[in-house]
Design an enzyme around this catalytic site. Sequence first.
Site, short mmCIF file in Angstrom:
data_model
loop_
_atom_site.label_atom_id
_atom_site.label_comp_id
_atom_site.label_asym_id
_atom_site.label_seq_id
_atom_site.Cartn_x
_atom_site.Cartn_y
_atom_site.Cartn_z
N ASP A 1 -2.60 6.80 -2.02
CA ASP A 1 -3.60 5.74 -2.03
C ASP A 1 -4.86 6.34 -2.62
O ASP A 1 -5.35 7.39 -2.15
CB ASP A 1 -3.88 5.23 -0.62
N GLU B 1 -1.71 -4.29 -3.95
CA GLU B 1 -2.40 -3.05 -3.60
C GLU B 1 -2.69 -2.25 -4.87
O GLU B 1 -1.90 -1.39 -5.27
CB GLU B 1 -1.55 -2.21 -2.63
N GLN C 1 2.90 6.94 10.85
CA GLN C 1 3.16 5.59 10.34
C GLN C 1 3.20 4.58 11.48
O GLN C 1 2.62 3.50 11.40
CB GLN C 1 4.50 5.57 9.58
N ALA D 1 4.15 -0.57 6.18
CA ALA D 1 5.60 -0.57 6.36
C ALA D 1 5.99 -0.01 7.72
O ALA D 1 5.26 0.78 8.32
CB ALA D 1 6.26 0.25 5.26
N HIS E 1 -2.42 1.73 -4.54
CA HIS E 1 -1.20 2.41 -4.10
C HIS E 1 -0.34 2.80 -5.31
O HIS E 1 0.15 1.94 -6.05
CB HIS E 1 -0.41 1.49 -3.17
N HIS F 1 5.06 6.46 1.78
CA HIS F 1 4.23 7.56 2.28
C HIS F 1 5.06 8.52 3.13
O HIS F 1 4.83 9.73 3.13
CB HIS F 1 3.06 7.02 3.10
#
Length: 241
Positions: free
Chosen positions: A159, A211, A115, A145, A214, A152
Site C-alpha cells: 500500500d 484502491e 490481518q 480481506a 494497492h 498482504h
Amino acid sequence: MSTRKIFVVNMILLVLCVVVFTVISLVPNDAERLEQLQENYVPNAVSGEENTWAYFLINDEYPLPEGYKPQLDIVQGQFVMDERCAEYARAMIAAAENDGVELCVVSAYRSIDKQQENLESYTKRLISEGYSPEEAEKLALMEIAEPGKSEHNAGLALDILTYDWWETHDDVTADFENTKEFEWLQANAHKYGFIMRYPKEWEETTGYTYEPWHYRFVGLKYAGEIKNSGLPFEYYYKMYF
C-alpha cells in the site's frame, strides 16, 4: 427479357448469395473470438526474468495454503515483503525518487493474526459509526480481506501513499489518484512487476472497492500486459489460464 438472360441473372444472384453466406459464416461470434484469442495467445516477456512464481490469484475463491509464510526482506523502513520481489519494490521506489517522486509505503506483509486484528478493528469502527453488525461486516470485507485471503498475507502487496498524506487525511481514500505519486505508479509500476490490483469500476469482479494505493507483484512477464488490457487480475487470469 429472354429465358436465357433470366437464367444467367438467376445464376449470378445464386452465386452472390453463396458468397455472402460463406463470408457471414466465417465471421466468428463472441465465444469463437474468445476461443481463438485463447488458442493464439502468446505472452510477451518484458525482460529475461519472468518471475512466474508470483503469477497466481489470492482472493476468496483462491485462499493461500494453510501455513503459508514467505521469506521476508525489507522494502522501506519497517515494511517487508517476500524477498523474491522486495528487490523489485526497492528498485521501483529508487526509480521514482530519481524522477523526483517519493513513494511512501504504509503497509506491506501482514501476518494472519495482524490481518484478523485489522478486520476486527475496522468492523468495530463501522459499528461505532452506526452500521449494524451485519452491515459493518459486509462493508469491512469489501476493504479488508479475511485472513489467509489477502495478498498482504502472501507478502506480495504494497500500500503506497504520499509522505504528507496524513497531514490532510484521516484515512486511506481514492483521493490518492490525484497525486503525482499515483501518476508515476500508473506509468511505471508494471516495469517492476507490479499492477494496481483493484481498479475502478471492477468492484463486482474483484470483490473490493477501488484502491489506487494497492499494488501487487505479479512478475515482469505479465504486469505490462495486465495493465495494458485494462482488465482486473481475476478476469485476465481466468481468460487466459
